[in-house]
Design an enzyme around this catalytic site. Sequence first.
Site, PDB file in Angstrom:
ATOM      1  N   GLU A  65      -6.539 -32.202 -26.673  1.00 21.60           N
ATOM      2  CA  GLU A  65      -6.580 -30.480 -26.451  1.00 21.60           C
ATOM      3  C   GLU A  65      -6.332 -29.755 -27.793  1.00 21.60           C
ATOM      4  O   GLU A  65      -5.591 -30.105 -28.675  1.00 21.60           O
ATOM      5  CB  GLU A  65      -5.495 -30.192 -25.494  1.00 21.60           C
ATOM      6  CG  GLU A  65      -5.547 -28.720 -24.929  1.00 21.60           C
ATOM      7  CD  GLU A  65      -6.845 -28.403 -24.488  1.00 21.60           C
ATOM      8  OE1 GLU A  65      -7.129 -28.800 -23.365  1.00 21.60           O
ATOM      9  OE2 GLU A  65      -7.635 -27.360 -24.967  1.00 21.60           O
TER      10      GLU A  65
ATOM     11  N   CYS B  96       3.603 -28.193 -32.617  1.00 23.57           N
ATOM     12  CA  CYS B  96       2.770 -28.944 -33.065  1.00 23.57           C
ATOM     13  C   CYS B  96       2.537 -29.303 -34.489  1.00 23.57           C
ATOM     14  O   CYS B  96       2.532 -30.505 -34.777  1.00 23.57           O
ATOM     15  CB  CYS B  96       1.439 -28.430 -32.442  1.00 23.57           C
ATOM     16  SG  CYS B  96       1.281 -28.041 -30.828  1.00 23.57           S
TER      17      CYS B  96
ATOM     18  N   ARG C  18      10.278 -23.359 -31.180  1.00 22.53           N
ATOM     19  CA  ARG C  18      10.591 -24.744 -31.693  1.00 22.53           C
ATOM     20  C   ARG C  18       9.842 -24.820 -33.132  1.00 22.53           C
ATOM     21  O   ARG C  18       8.787 -23.984 -33.435  1.00 22.53           O
ATOM     22  CB  ARG C  18       9.510 -25.788 -30.929  1.00 22.53           C
ATOM     23  CG  ARG C  18      10.045 -26.405 -29.685  1.00 22.53           C
ATOM     24  CD  ARG C  18       9.312 -27.238 -29.103  1.00 22.53           C
ATOM     25  NE  ARG C  18       8.484 -26.325 -28.018  1.00 22.53           N
ATOM     26  CZ  ARG C  18       7.713 -27.056 -27.322  1.00 22.53           C
ATOM     27  NH1 ARG C  18       7.425 -28.171 -27.140  1.00 22.53           N
ATOM     28  NH2 ARG C  18       6.717 -26.298 -26.580  1.00 22.53           N
TER      29      ARG C  18
HETATM   30  C1  UGA Z   1      -1.881 -25.451 -33.015  1.00 16.56           C
HETATM   31  C2  UGA Z   1      -3.357 -25.525 -33.308  1.00 16.56           C
HETATM   32  O1  UGA Z   1      -3.770 -24.354 -33.847  1.00 16.56           O
HETATM   33  C3  UGA Z   1      -4.087 -25.995 -32.003  1.00 16.56           C
HETATM   34  O2  UGA Z   1      -5.474 -25.997 -32.349  1.00 16.56           O
HETATM   35  C4  UGA Z   1      -3.677 -26.940 -31.102  1.00 16.56           C
HETATM   36  O3  UGA Z   1      -4.192 -27.343 -30.041  1.00 16.56           O
HETATM   37  C5  UGA Z   1      -2.021 -26.872 -31.387  1.00 16.56           C
HETATM   38  O4  UGA Z   1      -1.370 -26.609 -32.347  1.00 16.56           O
HETATM   39  C6  UGA Z   1      -1.509 -28.201 -30.502  1.00 16.56           C
HETATM   40  O5  UGA Z   1      -1.585 -29.133 -31.315  1.00 16.56           O
HETATM   41  O6  UGA Z   1      -1.202 -28.344 -29.380  1.00 16.56           O
HETATM   42  P1  UGA Z   1      -0.125 -23.549 -32.235  1.00 16.56           P
HETATM   43  O7  UGA Z   1       0.991 -24.488 -32.478  1.00 16.56           O
HETATM   44  O8  UGA Z   1      -0.180 -22.962 -30.900  1.00 16.56           O
HETATM   45  O9  UGA Z   1      -1.703 -24.459 -32.305  1.00 16.56           O
HETATM   46  O10 UGA Z   1      -0.190 -22.195 -33.434  1.00 16.56           O
HETATM   47  P2  UGA Z   1      -1.008 -21.824 -34.587  1.00 16.56           P
HETATM   48  O11 UGA Z   1      -1.691 -20.490 -34.180  1.00 16.56           O
HETATM   49  O12 UGA Z   1      -2.164 -22.939 -34.912  1.00 16.56           O
HETATM   50  O13 UGA Z   1      -0.126 -21.509 -35.653  1.00 16.56           O
HETATM   51  C7  UGA Z   1       0.802 -22.537 -36.154  1.00 16.56           C
HETATM   52  C8  UGA Z   1       1.804 -21.757 -37.124  1.00 16.56           C
HETATM   53  O14 UGA Z   1       0.899 -21.742 -38.467  1.00 16.56           O
HETATM   54  C9  UGA Z   1       2.308 -20.576 -36.715  1.00 16.56           C
HETATM   55  O15 UGA Z   1       3.869 -20.705 -37.341  1.00 16.56           O
HETATM   56  C10 UGA Z   1       1.606 -19.422 -37.519  1.00 16.56           C
HETATM   57  O16 UGA Z   1       2.490 -18.418 -37.804  1.00 16.56           O
HETATM   58  C11 UGA Z   1       1.223 -20.223 -38.785  1.00 16.56           C
HETATM   59  N1  UGA Z   1      -0.040 -19.773 -39.377  1.00 16.56           N
HETATM   60  C12 UGA Z   1      -1.360 -19.826 -38.928  1.00 16.56           C
HETATM   61  C13 UGA Z   1       0.136 -19.103 -40.575  1.00 16.56           C
HETATM   62  O17 UGA Z   1       1.087 -19.007 -41.042  1.00 16.56           O
HETATM   63  N2  UGA Z   1      -1.074 -18.815 -41.064  1.00 16.56           N
HETATM   64  C14 UGA Z   1      -2.260 -18.727 -40.722  1.00 16.56           C
HETATM   65  O18 UGA Z   1      -3.309 -18.342 -41.269  1.00 16.56           O
HETATM   66  C15 UGA Z   1      -2.241 -19.354 -39.250  1.00 16.56           C
END
Ligand code: UGA
Length: 430
Positions: free
Chosen positions: A146, A258, A325
Site C-alpha cells: 500500500e 513508516c 509516532r
Molecule cells: C509515507 C509514504 O509517503 C506513503 O506512500 C506510504 O504508503 C506510507 O508512508 C506507508 O508506508 O504507509 P506517511 O508516513 O503517511 O506516508 O507521510 P508522508 O506524507 O510521506 O510524510 C512523511 C514525513 O516526511 C513527514 O514527517 C513529513 O512532514 C515529511 N516530509 C514530507 C518532509 O519533511 N518534506 C517533504 O517534502 C515531504
Amino acid sequence: MIGTGYVGLVSGTCFADLGNKVICIDKDKSKIEKLNSGISPIYEPGLDELIKKNFASGRLIFTNDFKKAISKSELIFICVGTPNKQKSNDVDLSFVFKAAKEIAKSTKNKKIIITKSTVPVGTGDRIEKLLKKLKRKNLDIISNPEFLREGEAIRDFRFPDRIVIGSNEKKHFKILKKLYQPLINKGANFFTTSRRGAELIKYASNAFLATKITFINELANLCEKANINIEDISLGMGSDSRIGSRFLRAGPAYGGSCFPKDTKGLVSTGDKFKINLSIVKSVIKSNDNRKKVHTEKIKKILGSLKGKKIAFLGVTFKPNTDDMRDSVSLKMIPYLCKNGSKVTYYDPTGEKKEFKKIDNCKFKKNIKENCINADLIVLHTEWDEFKSIDFKRINKNKKLKIFDLRNLYSISEMSNKKLDYYSVGRPKIN
Ligand code: UGA
C-alpha cells in the site's frame, strides 16, 4: 481485511465504496464496537463519512468473528502492524504470522491471501512455508503493498499512481486486476512483478522518499550558512523531470509510522543478504541528528534555554493526522524541558499522552493561549490554521521570536512586520 489500522480500515472502506462486500476483522473488541456505532478509531479526513455510508449500505461489516469472516471471503488482505523489534532494526512479523495461522485454522477451502502490510523481502516465502507445515497447500500468498499517506489516505486510495501486485503465479494478476479495475480505468498504472519484487518496491519507495527529504534537509543546513534560499534550490532542482519537485520540502525531519521504520527495516534486509545499504544507513543517521540541529538553533536564538517559555504549534509528525509516532516533537520537547525551558503546545488534535508525564510541558486549548507571553514560538506542524496567524496581535508587548520549521511564512513579510523570524534553510532578513 485483517486489521483495522490505517491501511486496513482505509482500504477496506474504499474497497466497499467501489461496490465490493468487505468484512473488516480486528481482535480489539472496543475498536469493533466503536466502528459498529459509526465512530472511526483513527483520525483521517473524510473517513468517518465514508464508513457511515458503506456501513449503512451493508457493504462494510466490522467483526471479531475471525472464522466466519474468513470462511465467507474470497480475498483475504493481511493489514496488521509490522513494527521494528525493540532492540534492533529487524521487523517484528509476529502479527503477520499469527494472522496467517488464524486463516489456516478458520477455513479448509481454497483462498487467496494478500499481504498489504509492509513486510520485508521473503516474508511471502516464509508465510508459504508456515502454511505448508500446517499442510495447507490451497492457500495462495501474494503481495500488494500500500502506498497511501496518512491525512491523504482516501485520495491516495482513489487516485493511486500505481498498483503493485507481486506473485509467482500469473493467474493471480487477473483476479487482482478485476478488483482494481475501477482505479485502473481512472489512470492508475497496474504493475505486476514477482512476490519478492513487490515486497522490495514498497521499502525502496519509502527509503527513496526519505532520502530525498534528508538530502534537501542537509542542503538546508548549507543554505543557512551560505545565505541561499533552500526553496529556490528545491524549485530549481525539482523542475528537472528526472528529479521531480515533490518531497523536496525542507523541514524538521521525516517522522511518522513508516519512513523511520521502513528505512531501518530495509537496512536489516540488506544485512540479512549481506549487502551494506550505506546510503540508507546515513539517511537514518542524518535524520536522527536533526533534533540536535533544531535545539542548538533554539539555544542560539534564545541565548540560553533556562527559564525560557517556548510555545509549540502542532506536535504531530504531519498535519491532518493525530499520529505522534516518531514525530520530531517527541525528541525536541523533552530535551528543551530537561534543559530548563517551559514548553506549552497546542495541537488541533488535542492533548497528547506522550507529554503528560513531562515536567514543564503543558497543553493549551488554542493558538492565542499557547503563544501569549512566549519567548519563542516553534511552528512544528503545517496545519492550515497555522498558516495565517496575526502574530502582532498575539503578543503586543515584546518583539516576538518565531522559529518556523515548515517555512510557512514569507521572510520579507515577517521582516516588514518587525518580527524576529527564523526558518529552515532560508536567509535571515533583519
Ligand atoms: C509515507 C509514504 O509517503 C506513503 O506512500 C506510504 O504508503 C506510507 O508512508 C506507508 O508506508 O504507509 P506517511 O508516513 O503517511 O506516508 O507521510 P508522508 O506524507 O510521506 O510524510 C512523511 C514525513 O516526511 C513527514 O514527517 C513529513 O512532514 C515529511 N516530509 C514530507 C518532509 O519533511 N518534506 C517533504 O517534502 C515531504
